[in-house]
Structures are given as structure tokens and as C-alpha cells.
Motif scaffolding. Structure first.
Motif, mmCIF file in Angstrom:
data_model
loop_
_atom_site.group_PDB
_atom_site.id
_atom_site.type_symbol
_atom_site.label_atom_id
_atom_site.label_comp_id
_atom_site.label_asym_id
_atom_site.label_seq_id
_atom_site.Cartn_x
_atom_site.Cartn_y
_atom_site.Cartn_z
ATOM 1 N N LEU A 65 0.825 -1.211 0.000
ATOM 2 C CA LEU A 65 0.000 0.000 0.000
ATOM 3 C C LEU A 65 0.859 1.261 0.000
ATOM 4 O O LEU A 65 0.507 2.261 -0.625
ATOM 5 C CB LEU A 65 -0.941 0.001 1.210
ATOM 6 C CG LEU A 65 -2.154 -0.930 1.141
ATOM 7 C CD1 LEU A 65 -3.002 -0.772 2.393
ATOM 8 C CD2 LEU A 65 -2.977 -0.640 -0.097
ATOM 9 N N TYR A 74 -5.515 -4.612 -1.223
ATOM 10 C CA TYR A 74 -4.696 -3.816 -2.137
ATOM 11 C C TYR A 74 -5.502 -3.423 -3.371
ATOM 12 O O TYR A 74 -5.486 -2.258 -3.797
ATOM 13 C CB TYR A 74 -3.458 -4.621 -2.529
ATOM 14 C CG TYR A 74 -2.513 -3.891 -3.460
ATOM 15 C CD1 TYR A 74 -1.431 -3.175 -2.954
ATOM 16 C CD2 TYR A 74 -2.688 -3.924 -4.840
ATOM 17 C CE1 TYR A 74 -0.561 -2.496 -3.809
ATOM 18 C CE2 TYR A 74 -1.835 -3.261 -5.700
ATOM 19 C CZ TYR A 74 -0.770 -2.545 -5.170
ATOM 20 O OH TYR A 74 0.085 -1.877 -6.022
ATOM 21 N N THR A 78 -8.143 -0.755 -2.586
ATOM 22 C CA THR A 78 -7.517 0.565 -2.455
ATOM 23 C C THR A 78 -7.099 1.110 -3.817
ATOM 24 O O THR A 78 -7.286 2.300 -4.124
ATOM 25 C CB THR A 78 -6.301 0.477 -1.526
ATOM 26 O OG1 THR A 78 -6.691 -0.098 -0.272
ATOM 27 C CG2 THR A 78 -5.698 1.846 -1.285
#
Length: 419
Positions: free
Chosen positions: A297, A332, A335
Motif C-alpha cells: 500500500l 490492495y 484501495t
């Protein structure tokens, strides 16, 4: 009867492949759906010819034995014996029609066997054929009629060597044995047909499962392609737009934007090459690139910041390596898609990414952005990103919610299980 059409390999069990000439034509007729649907009659196979000739020979032998008994029986006139022999010869010749008209032949042979001793063998063969090729209700009527005439037959034509009380039970027992043997053969053939149907259904179900697995795999690849390439291409679009609308930008900013474009294009091409490699049949995936995890991230946010986005990351998970790989990869991608959508639909706003959770409580991922300032130009898109994210979270055992916030912004919030 014409030669049977070749049985398709995909429709015939492997047990019959290469052995069709040793299988009864009636069974091949059932195994060949094209022949059955067209109503064509198959020719006799090699096995059929052997069996039919054996039945004919058996009927002739039984008739010859009956002729000898007629000549020794003083109660039978000479003229009646000659007529009996003629009827018996015709009955033996009619045995060759047993496959074509099993019911008609068995019904016709019932009175013929009653009036002719030499046609007894042909009558038993006709009854056996009826038991093999027709259902029990026909066998019961014809067999019952034959057994009912046995006592009357031996009453009118007693055997000179065997007593009446022995001849009648023996003839009835022989009739029952012939019927039972024929029904056993019929049951065996029906069992083979049922096994064929099971094998065909199993092959069909296996093919459907394979097609479903292939479809699911392609859907997963499509989602992966959308998640990966949308992020990369959005970076390209943002920096290319900056270069287009600011031709007088300082050389340092121009060089930085060009570097981001080059790197994003390289990553997009590499990701696309991997996905195409998976789609190609027989091409192994030897790229060895690791799948993204929750630890990536920071890199994802850094790329977005380099593209000019304002991103605030609130990472409250102490040990990212402790998060299961599948859960971290899903977080992931969520996001990544959230940042891509914010870059498209709310440019210039500050996006807040919040990741919290602990083992047993689950992992919560939130991507929120305030409403954009001014009018946002329309950005082309498939509209399937959020749908794919919802499905991805559901498959992982979690849930995903998205929608506008009370302040007019937008939020994507997901919860994923963390055992």
C-alpha cells in the motif's frame, strides 16, 4: 436390415470401441442416437449372424427329433405327420424373422406349436426372443397362453415314452426357464444402456464443470486486468494531460511527468503481457512477479502522490506480513480501484485511505474523498469496477459498501475476514 451406422466415439462408452461387430445390433441401435432418431434398422452384426444361425440350427434339430418321434407314434396318421413336417419347416424358416417381428412371431407360433410337433423348437426360440426384445406384459400374455395349452397338448398327443404327469410339469418348467433366460438377457442389456447413460451424463457434467471453471477463470482475469491496467492507464492520462495543458512547465516537472509516464507504460505492458500469457493455452506463467499484498500500500500511495494526487494514508495494521495473502491482495486491489476512481471523478481532492484491523476482528479498508471543486469533465469508463470489487470482496468472505457521503463526497468501505 442395412449395415449399422458407425457409433460416434464420444457417444459410445470406451467398453464398446473396436468391438461393435461383437455386440447385438439391438444394443448398437440404442447406442447410436443418430440411427435411433432416424428410425433406421441396423444390419445384423457378426454376432447376430452367428446367434441367428445357431437358433435356426437348434430349431431344425428339435424338429428332426420330433419327426422321429412322430414316425414311432402309432396314434398319428401318415398324412398328419407330413402336414406336421411342412408346418415345422415353415416355422424353422420363420426363425430368421424373429428380430424384425418378435411379438408377431411369438403370437403366431403359439397356435402353430400346438398343432405341430416339429415346430416346438421354433416356438421356444420365438418365446425367448420376445422375452429379450419386449417388456414383461407381452411376455406374460404369450408365455401364459403357451403354458395354458401344455396340459391340453399332451392330453391330445400323449408321449408314448413319458407319462402325462411328467411331460406336463417338464414342459412348463422348460417354458419358464426359456422366459427367465430371455428376461435375464434383456435386463443385462438394459444395465449396459443405463451405464452408457451414466457415462454420458458424467462426461456432460465434467464438460460443463470445465466450461464453468474456464468462465470463472476468465472473469477473474478480467477483474485483474481492470484493476491493474485502470490504475496504470489513469496515471498515464493524468501526466499526459498535464504535459498537454502546461507546455510551459519547468523542465524538472516535465522530466518527472515523462518519467512517470514511461514507468507506468512499462508496468502496464508488463502486466498486460502476464495476463495474455495466462490466456494463451499451454504457455506457462514463468514471470515470477509476486502478487500485491497489504505491504504494497505504501508503494501504491507513493505512485499516486507522484502523479499529483493528494493522498493521506492511515495504516493502523501493525504487522502487514501477518495478514493472509488473499486478504491482503484483496485489500490492495480495493484501495487501488478506489484511488483510480477518485483520480477520475474527483481530481484535485485529498483522498483518505484508512486501513485497520486485527486477527479475529477482520480487516477494514476505507477510501474516502470529498466532493470535487467545480465541474469535472466526463471520463470514459466501463462502470464495472465497483461491481468487480463487490464480487471480489464477497468471494473473499467479506463485504463491500460504496456510495456518496453526507458531505457530498464518495466512500468505498470494505470489511474482509482475518482469522
Amino acid at each position: 436390415m442395412g449395415q449399422a451406422s458407425p457409433v460416434p466415439v464420444e457417444e459410445t462408452p470406451a467398453l464398446f470401441t473396436g468391438r461393435r461387430w461383437f455386440i447385438p445390433s439391438a444394443l448398437l441401435h440404442e447406442l447410436d442416437p443418430d440411427t435411433a432418431r432416424a428410425g433406421r434398422r441396423p444390419r445384423r452384426t457378426a454376432r447376430d449372424w452367428v446367434v441367428d444361425f445357431s437358433c435356426f440350427l437348434l430349431a431344425v434339430v428339435v424338429g428332426a427329433i420330433a419327426i422321429e418321434a412322430l414316425e414311432e407314434n402309432p396314434h398319428v396318421p401318415r398324412e398328419l405327420a407330413v402336414v406336421d413336417q411342412v408346418i415345422g419347416a415353415l416355422a424353422c424358416a420363420a426363425v430368421w424373422l424373429r428380430r424384425r417381428w418378435p411379438l408377431g412371431l411369438a403370437v403366431a407360433m403359439t397356435p402353430v406349436s400346438f398343432v405341430s410337433d416339429t415346430s416346438g423348437g421354433a416356438g421356444l426360440i420365438a418365446l425367448f426372443t420376445l422375452a429379450v426384445h419386449r417388456s414383461f406384459r407381452y411376455v406374460a400374455w404369450v408365455g401364459g397362453a403357451n403354458m395354458a395349452m401344455v396340459p391340453l397338448y399332451y392330453w391330445l398327443r400323449p408321449d408314448v415314452d413319458v407319462p402325462y404327469v411328467v411331460s406336463v410339469p417338464f414342459a412348463m418348467l422348460l417354458t419358464v426357464a426359456i422366459v427367465g433366460w430371455g428376461m435375464f438377457v434383456r435386463a443385462k442389456r438394459q444395465l449396459m444402456l443405463s451405464l452408457r447413460d451414466r457415462a454420458r451424463r458424467a462426461e456432460t457434467e465434467a464438460r460443463l464443470r470445465a466450461e464453468q471453471a474456464q468462465r470463472l477463470a476468465r472473469e477473474a482475469i478480467a477483474r485483474e486486468m481492470h484493476d491493474v491496467l485502470a490504475h496504470r492507464l489513469t496515471l498515464l492520462s493524468v501526466h499526459a494531460g498535464a504535459l498537454e495543458f502546461r507546455p510551459d512547465a519547468p523542465p524538472a516537472e516535465t522530466a518527472r511527468a515523462a518519467g512517470v509516464i514511461r514507468e507506468s507504460a512499462h508496468e502496464a505492458l508488463q502486466d498486460l503481457r502476464e495476463i495474455i500469457g495466462v490466456l494463451r493455452a499451454g504457455e506457462p506463467d514463468d514471470t515470477g512477479r509476486p502478487q500485491p499484498t497489504l505491504a504494497g500500500l505504501d508503494t501504491l500511495v507513493a505512485e499516486s502522490r507522484e502523479a499529483g494526487m493528494k493522498v493521506s494514508l492511515d495504516h493502523r495494521v501493525g504487522d502487514s506480513a501477518a495478514v493472509p495473502a488473499s486478504v491482503g491482495r484483496t485489500a490492495y486491489r480495493i484501495t487501488q480501484e478506489g484511488l483510480t476512481n477518485a483520480r477520475k471523478h474527483a481530481p484535485g481532492t485529498e483522498v483518505t485511505v484508512c486501513v485497520t484491523g486485527a486477527p479475529g476482528d477482520g480487516l477494514t479498508v476505507s477510501v474516502r474523498n470529498p466532493p470535487p471543486e467545480g465541474e469535472v469533465p466526463p471520463v470514459p469508463g466501463s462502470g464495472q469496477g465497483l461491481i468487480g470489487l463487490t464480487e471480489r470482496a464477497t468471494l473473499a468472505g467479506g463485504r463491500l459498501e460504496h456510495g456518496p457521503t453526507p458531505e457530498g463526497g464518495f466512500e468505498v468501505r470494505a470489511w474482509l475476514p482475518w482469522p
